[in-house]
Design a protein around this motif. Sequence first.
Motif, short mmCIF file in Angstrom:
data_model
loop_
_atom_site.label_atom_id
_atom_site.label_comp_id
_atom_site.label_asym_id
_atom_site.label_seq_id
_atom_site.Cartn_x
_atom_site.Cartn_y
_atom_site.Cartn_z
N ASN A 283 0.82 -1.21 0.00
CA ASN A 283 0.00 0.00 0.00
C ASN A 283 0.86 1.26 0.00
OD1 ASN A 283 0.95 -0.01 2.55
ND2 ASN A 283 -1.03 0.06 3.58
N SER A 284 1.99 1.14 0.57
CA SER A 284 2.98 2.21 0.53
C SER A 284 2.43 3.56 0.95
CB SER A 284 3.58 2.31 -0.87
OG SER A 284 2.59 2.64 -1.78
N LYS A 285 1.51 3.50 1.89
CA LYS A 285 1.02 4.78 2.39
C LYS A 285 1.59 5.00 3.78
CE LYS A 285 -2.90 5.30 -0.42
NZ LYS A 285 -4.29 5.07 -0.67
N LEU A 286 2.14 6.14 3.90
CA LEU A 286 2.79 6.42 5.17
C LEU A 286 1.95 7.33 6.03
CD1 LEU A 286 6.49 6.83 4.29
CD2 LEU A 286 5.51 5.45 6.09
N LYS A 287 0.69 7.33 5.73
CA LYS A 287 -0.18 8.28 6.41
C LYS A 287 -0.05 8.19 7.93
CE LYS A 287 -4.04 8.05 3.93
NZ LYS A 287 -5.46 7.84 3.72
N PRO B 107 8.68 3.88 -5.31
CA PRO B 107 8.93 5.16 -5.98
C PRO B 107 8.56 6.39 -5.15
CG PRO B 107 6.91 4.18 -6.76
CD PRO B 107 7.41 3.28 -5.69
N GLN B 108 8.00 6.21 -3.98
CA GLN B 108 7.53 7.43 -3.31
C GLN B 108 8.07 7.62 -1.90
OE1 GLN B 108 5.07 5.18 -4.45
NE2 GLN B 108 5.16 4.02 -2.57
N GLY B 109 9.18 7.05 -1.62
CA GLY B 109 9.77 7.34 -0.32
C GLY B 109 9.32 6.36 0.74
N PRO B 110 9.65 6.55 1.94
CA PRO B 110 10.40 7.68 2.50
C PRO B 110 11.91 7.59 2.25
CG PRO B 110 9.90 6.11 4.22
CD PRO B 110 9.29 5.57 2.96
N THR B 111 12.59 8.66 2.58
CA THR B 111 14.04 8.71 2.40
C THR B 111 14.71 8.97 3.73
OG1 THR B 111 13.64 9.73 0.26
CG2 THR B 111 15.87 9.83 1.13
N LEU B 112 15.65 8.14 4.06
CA LEU B 112 16.45 8.38 5.25
C LEU B 112 17.79 8.95 4.81
CD1 LEU B 112 16.06 4.96 7.11
CD2 LEU B 112 14.44 6.81 7.00
N GLU B 290 9.57 12.46 3.55
CA GLU B 290 8.42 11.63 3.23
C GLU B 290 8.48 11.10 1.81
OE1 GLU B 290 3.88 12.14 4.72
OE2 GLU B 290 5.45 13.55 5.26
N GLY B 291 8.93 11.93 0.91
CA GLY B 291 8.99 11.50 -0.49
C GLY B 291 10.35 10.93 -0.82
N LEU B 292 10.56 10.74 -2.09
CA LEU B 292 11.86 10.26 -2.55
C LEU B 292 12.78 11.46 -2.72
CD1 LEU B 292 13.56 7.85 -3.56
CD2 LEU B 292 12.73 8.36 -5.82
N CYS B 293 13.55 11.71 -1.71
CA CYS B 293 14.45 12.86 -1.67
C CYS B 293 13.70 14.18 -1.77
CB CYS B 293 15.51 12.79 -2.76
SG CYS B 293 16.52 11.34 -2.63
N THR B 294 12.41 14.14 -1.54
CA THR B 294 11.62 15.37 -1.52
C THR B 294 10.57 15.22 -0.43
OG1 THR B 294 10.22 14.38 -3.21
CG2 THR B 294 11.85 16.01 -3.96
N GLY B 295 9.67 16.15 -0.41
CA GLY B 295 8.53 16.02 0.48
C GLY B 295 8.82 16.53 1.87
N GLU B 314 -0.04 16.15 4.80
CA GLU B 314 -0.97 16.29 3.68
C GLU B 314 -0.24 16.13 2.35
OE1 GLU B 314 -3.07 19.54 6.43
OE2 GLU B 314 -2.50 20.15 4.40
N GLY B 315 0.87 16.83 2.31
CA GLY B 315 1.66 16.73 1.08
C GLY B 315 2.05 15.28 0.80
N GLY B 316 2.35 14.60 1.88
CA GLY B 316 2.79 13.22 1.75
C GLY B 316 1.71 12.32 1.18
N THR B 317 0.48 12.52 1.65
CA THR B 317 -0.59 11.66 1.15
C THR B 317 -0.83 11.91 -0.32
OG1 THR B 317 -2.13 13.28 1.96
CG2 THR B 317 -1.76 11.34 3.34
N ALA B 318 -0.80 13.18 -0.65
CA ALA B 318 -1.01 13.51 -2.06
C ALA B 318 0.08 12.84 -2.90
CB ALA B 318 -0.98 15.02 -2.25
#
Lengths: 313, 356
Positions: A283-287, B107-112, B290-295, B314-318
């Motif tokens: 699901n890859s949701k980190l909410k 493809p969408q993170g997170p990034t440590l 939160e994102g891949l090197c962004t967010g 919010e940005g993260g969910t989007a």
Amino acid sequence: MGEDSKVKESGKAQKRKRIGYSKGHKGAKKPKVLQGSGKKVKVDGRMKKLYRKRAREYNSDDDDDGNDNAFEDKAEEVSIKEKMNDERDADELDSENDEEKRHFVDDDEEEEGEIQSGVTKFVEGVRAFKLAFKKIMKRNISDDSLGPVLSGHQKLVAEKLAEEEADRKVKGEAKKEKQLVKEKGHLIPESFFDAHEKFLIGVARKGVVKLFNAVNKAQLAQKGLNPSRTKDAKELSKKRKESFFSELGRKPFSHSTSSKSGTEKDEDGPAWAPLRDNYMLTNSKLKNWDKQQHDAIAADNGRAVIESSDDDE
Amino acid sequence: MARFRDKKKKGFVKPVVKKNLKNVDHITGDKVPKSFVFARGKLPAVLRQLQMDLRKLMLPFTALKLKEKKRNSLKDFLNVAGPMGVTHFMILSKTTTGPYLRVARTPQGPTLTFKVKDYTLAVDVARSQLRPRCPQDLFKNPPLIVLSGFGTGEQHLKLATIMFQNIFPSIDINTVKLSSCQRIVLLNYDKETKLIDFRHYSIRLEPVGVTRRLRKFVQNHQVPDLRNLQDVSDFVTKAGYGSESEGDEDAATVTLSNDMGRVNRASTKSAVKLQELGPRMTLHLIKIEEGLCTGGVIFSEHGDGDKKKPESKEGGTAGNAAGNEDDEGITGEGEESETDDYEDANGDDNEMSEDE
């Protein structure tokens, strides 16, 4: 010396010529030209003027003395035995001979004037060179490491060398610094084992042992059963779960998907979705990753994860 | 006539094998995590070496010979990652303050983001050892991972735990073969210094209670030198000098369920011995995005992470929603570019299966 040179064209005496020179241009020139024209058919007045002017220019240093000083000059000329003057003499001779219209004859060295001028010049030049060379050779020079040739530049050269050295030093330092920045953090192990490394190995070994023992227990339990038979397969799956969790000293989860192992002490929530293997993969949701604060951190899927409990070391 | 032939031929056409299957464990259907290790920006030679070491460590599910160019952007890698089934990025970069390591999920993170406090190359480690060990099939199986000291209850450490657990394929204790467990990656978190020690060891098992001489004899299969002995029995009974690590062996012994090599038989005691392979790293977790090197910044070492939390969520969910689309929507446009050497060792991982 200019007054010594004479124009022989009309057989005039020295004096006359001289008077003509000193008299200014306008008055004296015309008759002279007329006289001269007797012999030479066509000598342009202007040309002549030019020649004279040139001659005068050559002898400019003596010309301004005037004809009264002519004899004195001559005497002086005789008395002075300076080399440089001699040299100039030769030059004059040369230039005067170049003018073909008139025969310039030097008072002192008439013969030489009549002989070919190029040879004279050469001889004179050699003499000058000889003198100059002698002078140089006579000079006293302190012998130095840099040698006589560089002696004049000794200080300069030394300075330059020092500067170069300093430059190189600065450059080397800059390079070294750059290298340091490049390799920042690069640590080369100096000793075979230090205490910290030993401790880390111990931790890792503990994990490996835990895992291997768990694997051993789990695989021994299912040895007698044939997984192809459905009855056995059921038994097998049950047994696996039980034996594994009993081995780890905790009861199995009610959660159907979480059949994974955990080596954990402080579990107070059954749901550990964020720690599931497929949590972010599917699901890859980190909410709500930080909502589930009470989730136990546990090892999953048989990987031995030793949590902070190892304070014993 | 031709028509008939056509029909006949069609019957023999091989069904097109879905490429996607490679990314999935063939028994459990779990996704096998794969990784790219690459650099952003120009790296000095030492760090390039570290990058190579990391790639070796991540074997077999990584691109060992991944080629990067200066103009490759992160998006390029991301485009390739989709069709290849690459799930993790490890990104090395370097600033004047030192090297940095970013570990990201695609493809969408997170990034440590870790700051690499210091590091030691595998070469340096090998050089410091008397007998560096490297069996042939050492890198044919993924390493185990041991996380130690991460259970302090802090959120960012939990996230780091998840991240590192998922970076290697999971194993099932019921079916796993111990012979496939050859390496181990250790991450040890130090509470006081907040540093993470990253180590890489090879695992070796040695039978307990057997003299070195006998072990070597069985292992090497060579005729021993018996000139100095009176009797053959001396060879067996004569005790050799004990090894230096004899003392702690009892704590590190395991009983094997199945044979492992010629020496370690089933149901005999074996000692677990670890030898370092390198590279070593000391990491400092400084940021989680939160994102891949962004967010939005979920966590920051410098303390501004908490402030940003509300809006970043919010940005993260989007972003995640968009990312999910991407997950299916990425087509193999960039496939031909840098990843020609992608090492897909799916054939080797038969034993690394997991049921249920």
